[in-house]
Design a protein around this motif. Structure first.
Motif, PDB file in Angstrom:
ATOM      1  N   VAL A 107       0.823  -1.196   0.000  1.00 40.49           N
ATOM      2  CA  VAL A 107       0.000   0.000   0.000  1.00 40.49           C
ATOM      3  C   VAL A 107       0.859   1.249   0.000  1.00 40.49           C
ATOM      4  O   VAL A 107       1.917   1.305   0.639  1.00 40.49           O
ATOM      5  N   GLN A 108       0.435   2.236  -0.751  1.00 39.30           N
ATOM      6  CA  GLN A 108       1.047   3.569  -0.712  1.00 39.30           C
ATOM      7  C   GLN A 108       0.043   4.496  -0.040  1.00 39.30           C
ATOM      8  O   GLN A 108      -1.164   4.417  -0.303  1.00 39.30           O
ATOM      9  N   LEU A 109       0.546   5.374   0.819  1.00 39.70           N
ATOM     10  CA  LEU A 109      -0.308   6.296   1.572  1.00 39.70           C
ATOM     11  C   LEU A 109       0.066   7.728   1.223  1.00 39.70           C
ATOM     12  O   LEU A 109       1.251   8.079   1.219  1.00 39.70           O
ATOM     13  N   VAL A 110      -0.939   8.551   0.948  1.00 41.65           N
ATOM     14  CA  VAL A 110      -0.704   9.950   0.605  1.00 41.65           C
ATOM     15  C   VAL A 110      -1.558  10.833   1.508  1.00 41.65           C
ATOM     16  O   VAL A 110      -2.792  10.770   1.465  1.00 41.65           O
ATOM     17  N   SER A 130      -0.373   6.004   8.852  1.00 42.44           N
ATOM     18  CA  SER A 130       0.238   4.674   8.898  1.00 42.44           C
ATOM     19  C   SER A 130      -0.814   3.597   8.684  1.00 42.44           C
ATOM     20  O   SER A 130      -1.996   3.813   8.946  1.00 42.44           O
ATOM     21  N   SER A 131      -0.346   2.452   8.219  1.00 40.93           N
ATOM     22  CA  SER A 131      -1.234   1.300   8.066  1.00 40.93           C
ATOM     23  C   SER A 131      -0.500   0.041   8.524  1.00 40.93           C
ATOM     24  O   SER A 131       0.701  -0.087   8.316  1.00 40.93           O
ATOM     25  N   LYS A 132      -1.266  -0.851   9.148  1.00 39.24           N
ATOM     26  CA  LYS A 132      -0.730  -2.143   9.570  1.00 39.24           C
ATOM     27  C   LYS A 132      -1.676  -3.208   9.061  1.00 39.24           C
ATOM     28  O   LYS A 132      -2.836  -3.256   9.477  1.00 39.24           O
ATOM     29  N   GLU A 133      -1.176  -4.060   8.156  1.00 46.46           N
ATOM     30  CA  GLU A 133      -2.023  -5.096   7.569  1.00 46.46           C
ATOM     31  C   GLU A 133      -2.607  -6.000   8.648  1.00 46.46           C
ATOM     32  O   GLU A 133      -3.789  -6.355   8.600  1.00 46.46           O
ATOM     33  N   LYS A 134      -1.773  -6.395   9.596  1.00 46.75           N
ATOM     34  CA  LYS A 134      -2.186  -7.176  10.749  1.00 46.75           C
ATOM     35  C   LYS A 134      -1.760  -6.404  11.989  1.00 46.75           C
ATOM     36  O   LYS A 134      -0.867  -5.566  11.911  1.00 46.75           O
ATOM     37  N   PRO A 135      -2.368  -6.693  13.128  1.00 49.35           N
ATOM     38  CA  PRO A 135      -1.992  -5.957  14.357  1.00 49.35           C
ATOM     39  C   PRO A 135      -0.506  -6.041  14.677  1.00 49.35           C
ATOM     40  O   PRO A 135       0.054  -5.120  15.282  1.00 49.35           O
ATOM     41  N   TRP A 136       0.142  -7.153  14.274  1.00 49.33           N
ATOM     42  CA  TRP A 136       1.541  -7.352  14.595  1.00 49.33           C
ATOM     43  C   TRP A 136       2.484  -6.937  13.465  1.00 49.33           C
ATOM     44  O   TRP A 136       3.692  -7.101  13.575  1.00 49.33           O
ATOM     45  N   LEU A 150       4.638  -4.611  10.812  1.00 48.20           N
ATOM     46  CA  LEU A 150       5.348  -3.337  10.839  1.00 48.20           C
ATOM     47  C   LEU A 150       4.518  -2.305  10.079  1.00 48.20           C
ATOM     48  O   LEU A 150       3.893  -2.627   9.067  1.00 48.20           O
ATOM     49  N   PRO A 151       4.485  -1.070  10.549  1.00 52.44           N
ATOM     50  CA  PRO A 151       3.652  -0.067   9.872  1.00 52.44           C
ATOM     51  C   PRO A 151       4.259   0.400   8.557  1.00 52.44           C
ATOM     52  O   PRO A 151       5.479   0.434   8.398  1.00 52.44           O
ATOM     53  N   LYS A 152       3.385   0.757   7.627  1.00 53.18           N
ATOM     54  CA  LYS A 152       3.765   1.467   6.417  1.00 53.18           C
ATOM     55  C   LYS A 152       3.445   2.947   6.670  1.00 53.18           C
ATOM     56  O   LYS A 152       2.475   3.272   7.350  1.00 53.18           O
ATOM     57  N   TRP A 153       4.241   3.823   6.065  1.00 52.74           N
ATOM     58  CA  TRP A 153       4.101   5.251   6.318  1.00 52.74           C
ATOM     59  C   TRP A 153       3.864   6.041   5.047  1.00 52.74           C
ATOM     60  O   TRP A 153       4.370   5.682   3.986  1.00 52.74           O
ATOM     61  N   GLY A 154       3.123   7.137   5.204  1.00 49.22           N
ATOM     62  CA  GLY A 154       3.038   8.107   4.141  1.00 49.22           C
ATOM     63  C   GLY A 154       4.211   9.076   4.250  1.00 49.22           C
ATOM     64  O   GLY A 154       5.096   8.923   5.087  1.00 49.22           O
ATOM     65  N   GLN A 155       4.174  10.102   3.380  1.00 47.93           N
ATOM     66  CA  GLN A 155       5.296  11.043   3.339  1.00 47.93           C
ATOM     67  C   GLN A 155       5.157  12.156   4.374  1.00 47.93           C
ATOM     68  O   GLN A 155       6.107  12.885   4.645  1.00 47.93           O
ATOM     69  N   GLY A 156       3.983  12.287   4.951  1.00 47.12           N
ATOM     70  CA  GLY A 156       3.745  13.290   5.985  1.00 47.12           C
ATOM     71  C   GLY A 156       3.171  14.584   5.444  1.00 47.12           C
ATOM     72  O   GLY A 156       3.352  14.925   4.271  1.00 47.12           O
ATOM     73  N   THR A 157       2.471  15.298   6.314  1.00 43.17           N
ATOM     74  CA  THR A 157       1.935  16.613   5.977  1.00 43.17           C
ATOM     75  C   THR A 157       2.181  17.544   7.169  1.00 43.17           C
ATOM     76  O   THR A 157       1.955  17.161   8.317  1.00 43.17           O
ATOM     77  N   GLN A 158       2.638  18.744   6.868  1.00 35.52           N
ATOM     78  CA  GLN A 158       3.017  19.687   7.925  1.00 35.52           C
ATOM     79  C   GLN A 158       1.786  20.398   8.473  1.00 35.52           C
ATOM     80  O   GLN A 158       0.974  20.933   7.710  1.00 35.52           O
ATOM     81  N   VAL A 159       1.692  20.422   9.790  1.00 36.65           N
ATOM     82  CA  VAL A 159       0.671  21.205  10.486  1.00 36.65           C
ATOM     83  C   VAL A 159       1.392  22.201  11.371  1.00 36.65           C
ATOM     84  O   VAL A 159       2.232  21.831  12.193  1.00 36.65           O
ATOM     85  N   THR A 160       1.065  23.484  11.182  1.00 39.16           N
ATOM     86  CA  THR A 160       1.668  24.545  11.978  1.00 39.16           C
ATOM     87  C   THR A 160       0.558  25.358  12.636  1.00 39.16           C
ATOM     88  O   THR A 160      -0.327  25.859  11.938  1.00 39.16           O
ATOM     89  N   VAL A 161       0.621  25.459  13.953  1.00 36.84           N
ATOM     90  CA  VAL A 161      -0.389  26.202  14.704  1.00 36.84           C
ATOM     91  C   VAL A 161       0.287  27.423  15.327  1.00 36.84           C
ATOM     92  O   VAL A 161       1.216  27.283  16.129  1.00 36.84           O
ATOM     93  N   VAL A 179      -5.109   8.983   1.769  1.00 35.87           N
ATOM     94  CA  VAL A 179      -5.668   8.117   0.736  1.00 35.87           C
ATOM     95  C   VAL A 179      -4.708   6.971   0.471  1.00 35.87           C
ATOM     96  O   VAL A 179      -3.515   7.189   0.230  1.00 35.87           O
ATOM     97  N   ALA A 180      -5.235   5.760   0.514  1.00 33.37           N
ATOM     98  CA  ALA A 180      -4.429   4.567   0.257  1.00 33.37           C
ATOM     99  C   ALA A 180      -4.557   4.139  -1.201  1.00 33.37           C
ATOM    100  O   ALA A 180      -5.577   4.376  -1.844  1.00 33.37           O
ATOM    101  N   SER A 181      -3.497   3.481  -1.694  1.00 34.35           N
ATOM    102  CA  SER A 181      -3.462   3.075  -3.100  1.00 34.35           C
ATOM    103  C   SER A 181      -4.245   1.801  -3.363  1.00 34.35           C
ATOM    104  O   SER A 181      -4.390   1.390  -4.517  1.00 34.35           O
TER     105      SER A 181
END
Length: 117
Positions: free
Chosen positions: A2-5, A96-102, A104-115, A23-25
């Motif tokens: 899976v790709q995550l955006v 992040s996504s985990k196919e099964k509870p155990w 390893l997570p897959k990661w997206g590229q991240g999005t910046q939040v500034t408050v 959004v997942a691929s």
């Protein structure tokens, strides 16, 4: 695999709101756990919230009552609604996504939040 955006980050004043999307691929219907993490400069990546395949949610104490995680399996999308934002919420937010509870997570590229204060 899976790709995550992620999207939806930006600059907001304290007390404001943002909604992040991931959004997942491929279909997320069978993915055990979808989640959001964040990492501020100089800090380790930390859990913000997760949602299981069955809809069970889990939140870090510092976002309880302010953030809401949800998943829309039909759209292959996970959301993070963030309300009452604080300057300390400033970070890069990762999906992040985990196919099964155990798994390893897959990661997206991240999005910046500034408050801003």
């Amino acid at each position: 695999q899976v790709q995550l955006v992620e999207s939806g980050g930006g600059l907001v004043q304290a007390g404001g709101s943002l909604r992040l999307s991931c959004v997942a691929s491929k279909s997320i219907f069978s993915i055990a756990v979808m989640g959001w993490y964040r990492q501020a400069p100089g800090n380790q990546r930390e859990l913000v919230a997760t949602v299981s395949r069955g809809g069970t949610t889990n939140y870090a104490d510092f976002v309880k009552g302010r953030f809401t995680i949800s998943r829309d399996n039909a759209k292959n999308t996970v959301y993070l609604q963030m309300n009452s934002l604080k300057p300390e919420d400033t970070a890069v937010y990762y999906c992040s996504s985990k196919e099964k509870p155990w798994s390893l997570p897959k990661w997206g590229q991240g999005t910046q939040v500034t408050v801003s204060s």
